[in-house]
Design an enzyme around this catalytic site. Structure first.
Site, short mmCIF file in Angstrom:
data_model
loop_
_atom_site.label_atom_id
_atom_site.label_comp_id
_atom_site.label_asym_id
_atom_site.label_seq_id
_atom_site.Cartn_x
_atom_site.Cartn_y
_atom_site.Cartn_z
N GLU A 174 18.10 27.25 15.82
CA GLU A 174 18.60 27.11 17.20
C GLU A 174 18.45 25.69 17.76
OE1 GLU A 174 17.08 30.09 19.86
OE2 GLU A 174 18.07 31.72 18.78
N GLU A 293 19.81 36.57 13.80
CA GLU A 293 19.06 37.11 14.93
C GLU A 293 20.03 37.93 15.78
OE1 GLU A 293 16.48 34.73 17.38
OE2 GLU A 293 16.01 33.36 15.74
#
Length: 501
Positions: A174, A293
Site C-alpha cells: 500500500e 486484502e
C-alpha cells in the site's frame, strides 16, 4: 413479496479453472492476530512451538490455501532480522503502523513452521517502505538459499537446516497511501519495485512477484497509479495487487449488500489498465491480479492510528460479524471466482481476531464467526472449472452502485467427479426469491445449505458460538434437469449436484 429469478448451468460454458490461491488469508503483526491468535505459548491447546492447536484445526476447516505475511502496514517499518535467531536475544521494537510494542518472539521461522502445520502456502512481503533492494535480497537469501553463504548459514545456525520454500513475494504494501511508512509517488515506487524485482529475478527467475496496486477504489490515484507502476515493472512482475474493505456502518444496507459491484469494478478496471500497458509496451505477457486484502470492516468505528495508545498486542478492530456481513463475504467470493481468469491470488484479511473469521480468547476458546462459513464451504466445494453464470434477476436500487441484481451467483464443475456446485446470494432483505435453475440432465441435488436468519444481525460469540451456522435448505424441488428453490431474504446458499447413480 417474493421475487423471481432464473439461471442456466452448463459445463460447456467455462471461464477458467478454479485457482487454489483464491482461498488465501492474511496474518499481520496487528492487534491479536499473531499473539493470542495463532500463537499463544501457555494456552491449554498450545503445541511445543506455542501454536494454538484449536486455531490450527479451524484454519484447516476454513480451507485456507495460502497466507500472506507479515503485513500489511506493519511490514513497511519492519526489520525481518529482529524476528530471527534465539528468542531471548531478539529486541523489543516499536511498530509505527499500529502503535504497538513488538517483542519479536514470532518471526519468519516461526511463521514458516506454523504454515507447514496449517498446510498453507506462504506469501511473503518485503519492506519497500523504509528499506529497499539490499534488505529484500538479504531476506530472500536467508530464507531460501540452501547453504554455503553467510546468510544461508545464519539460517541454519538458527535451527532451520533446509531452505524455506517461498515462491510468492509482495514488493511492499500500500505504498500509494499517505498512511504508509515510506509512502511514495507512483514513479518513486515503480522505480524501486522494478529495481527490487530485477534483483530478485536475478537471484531466482522462478520467483513470482506482486507489485503494489491501489489501496482502494476511491483513492485519487486509482488507475493512474497502476498505469505508471506497470510501465516500470510490467516485464518483471507477475501480479498487481488490489485491496478493498467494505463498511456497513453507515446504515445503507442495500448498498452494503451490493458491495461486490465495487470489487467487480476494481477487477475490471485494473485488468483493463494492465492490458493497456501491455499494448503500449508491445508485450504478449498478461499480468494477473492479486486481491491480497479484502473483507468487511466496520472501518468508520476505528479512530485511526493516531487514536491508539502504545500497547503490546492490543485488542484492535475485533469486529463481530453478523448474518448480513456473511452474505456480503459470500458475494465477494462469488465475484472472485467469476473473475478467476484474471484474479490469481486473493487473501481475506485477516485470519484471527482482527476483522477475522476466527476469534479467540487468551487462555480460552476459539470460535467461528458468521463469515467463516461461506468461505469454508466455497473453499471446500469450488472445484474444477468456474462456469459462466448470468442470472436473469430483478434489481434493487442502491445509493452507491445504482441498480444491483437481487441474485448474484456463480458455479463450478469438477470434470473428474462430475459434481456441479452452485453458490448464490439473495440481496433482497425484504423478501424471498424463487430461483429457477436449468442444468444438464443426469444430475441430481445432493446438498442444499443456507446461511440466513430471521434476525440478520445475529452473531456468533464466545458464549454462543453456534448461533449462526449453515443449515439444510428447504423448498427445493427437482425434475428433469430443472431445480426450483426459494432463497431466504439476505441469504447465501450452496446447492451441490452430482451424477445420478
Amino acid at each position: 413479496m417474493t421475487t423471481r429469478a432464473r439461471l442456466t448451468l452448463d459445463p460447456a460454458f467455462r471461464i477458467a479453472p478454479v485457482e487454489p490461491r483464491l482461498f488465501g488469508s492474511f496474518v499481520e503483526h496487528m492487534g491479536r492476530c499473531v499473539y493470542t491468535g495463532i500463537f499463544e505459548p501457555g494456552h491449554p491447546s498450545a503445541d511445543a512451538d506455542g501454536f494454538r492447536a484449536d486455531v490450527l484445526e479451524l484454519v484447516r476447516e476454513l480451507g485456507v490455501t495460502l497466507v500472506r505475511y507479515p503485513g500489511g502496514n506493519f511490514v513497511s517499518n519492519y526489520r525481518w532480522e529482529d524476528g530471527v535467531g534465539p528468542v531471548d536475544q531478539r529486541p523489543t521494537t516499536l511498530d509505527l503502523a499500529w502503535r504497538s510494542i513488538e517483542d519479536n518472539t514470532f518471526g519468519l521461522n516461526e511463521f514458516m513452521a506454523w504454515a507447514a502445520k496449517a498446510g498453507v502456502e506462504p506469501m511473503m512481503a518485503v519492506n519497500l517502505g523504509t528499506r529497499g533492494v539490499a534488505e529484500a535480497l538479504r531476506l530472500v537469501e536467508y530464507a531460501t538459499y540452501p547453504g554455503g553463504t553467510r546468510l544461508a548459514e545464519l539460517r541454519r545456525a538458527h535451527g532451520v537446516d533446509k531452505p524455506h520454500d517461498i515462491r510468492l513475494w509482495c514488493l511492499g504494501n500500500e505504498l500509494d497511501g499517505p498512511w504508509q511508512m515510506g509512502h511514495k509517488t507512483a514513479g518513486e515506487y515503480g522505480r524501486l519495485a522494478a529495481e527490487t524485482a530485477r534483483a530478485l529475478k536475478r537471484f531466482d527467475p522462478s520467483l513470482a512477484l506482486v507489485a503494489c496496486g491501489s489501496s482502494n477504489s476511491t483513492i485519487p490515484t486509482f488507475g493512474a497509479w497502476e498505469a505508471e507502476v506497470l510501465e516500470e515493472t510490467y516485464d518483471l512482475v507477475d501480479y498487481i495487487s488490489l485491496h478493498a474493505y467494505y463498511d456497513p456502518s453507515d446504515g445503507d444496507v442495500d448498498s452494503f449488500l451490493a458491495s461486490a459491484a465495487d470489487m467487480e469494478h476494481m477487477i475490471r478496471s485494473i485488468a483493463a489498465t494492465a492490458d493497456h500497458v501491455a499494448a503500449r509496451l508491445r508485450s504478449r505477457k498478461r499480468i494477473k491480479l492479486s486481491f491480497d486484502e479484502w473483507n468487511v470492516w466496520y472501518q468508520s468505528r476505528f479512530g485511526g492510528e493516531s487514536s491508539l495508545e502504545w500497547a503490546r498486542h492490543p485488542r484492535l478492530i475485533e469486529d463481530c460479524y453478523d448474518v448480513t456481513d456473511a452474505v456480503v463475504v459470500g458475494s465477494l467470493l462469488i465475484t472472485l471466482l467469476r473473475n478467476c481468469d484474471r484474479v490469481g491470488v486473493a487473501c481475506q484479511a485477516q485470519l484471527a481476531n482482527v476483522i477475522a473469521p476466527i476469534m479467540t480468547e487468551p487462555g480460552g476458546p476459539a470460535w467461528r464467526q458468521t463469515v467463516f462459513h461461506p468461505f469454508a464451504l466455497t473453499a471446500r466445494h469450488a472445484r474444477g472449472q468456474v462456469l459462466r453464470v448470468e442470472p436473469d434477476s430483478p434489481t434493487i436500487p442502491t445509493a452507491k452502485y445504482g441498480e444491483a441484481p437481487v441474485v448474484d451467483a456463480t458455479a463450478t464443475h469438477d470434470p473428474d467427479s462430475g459434481e456441479l456446485a452452485l453458490f448464490v446470494v439473495n440481496r433482497d432483505r425484504r423478501g424471498p426469491c424463487a430461483l429457477e435453475v436449468t442444468l444438464p440432465r443426469g444430475l441430481t441435488p445432493v446438498q442444499h445449505l443456507e446461511l440466513a436468519d430471521a434476525d440478520p444481525s445475529a452473531r456468533n460469540t464466545a458464549t454462543d458460538p453456534y448461533r449462526v451456522t449453515p443449515r439444510p435448505g428447504s423448498g427445493l424441488t427437482f425434475q428433469d434437469g430443472a431445480a426450483t428453490l426459494t432463497l431466504p431474504p439476505t441469504s447465501w446458499t450452496l446447492v451441490r449436484f452430482a451424477a445420478k447413480e
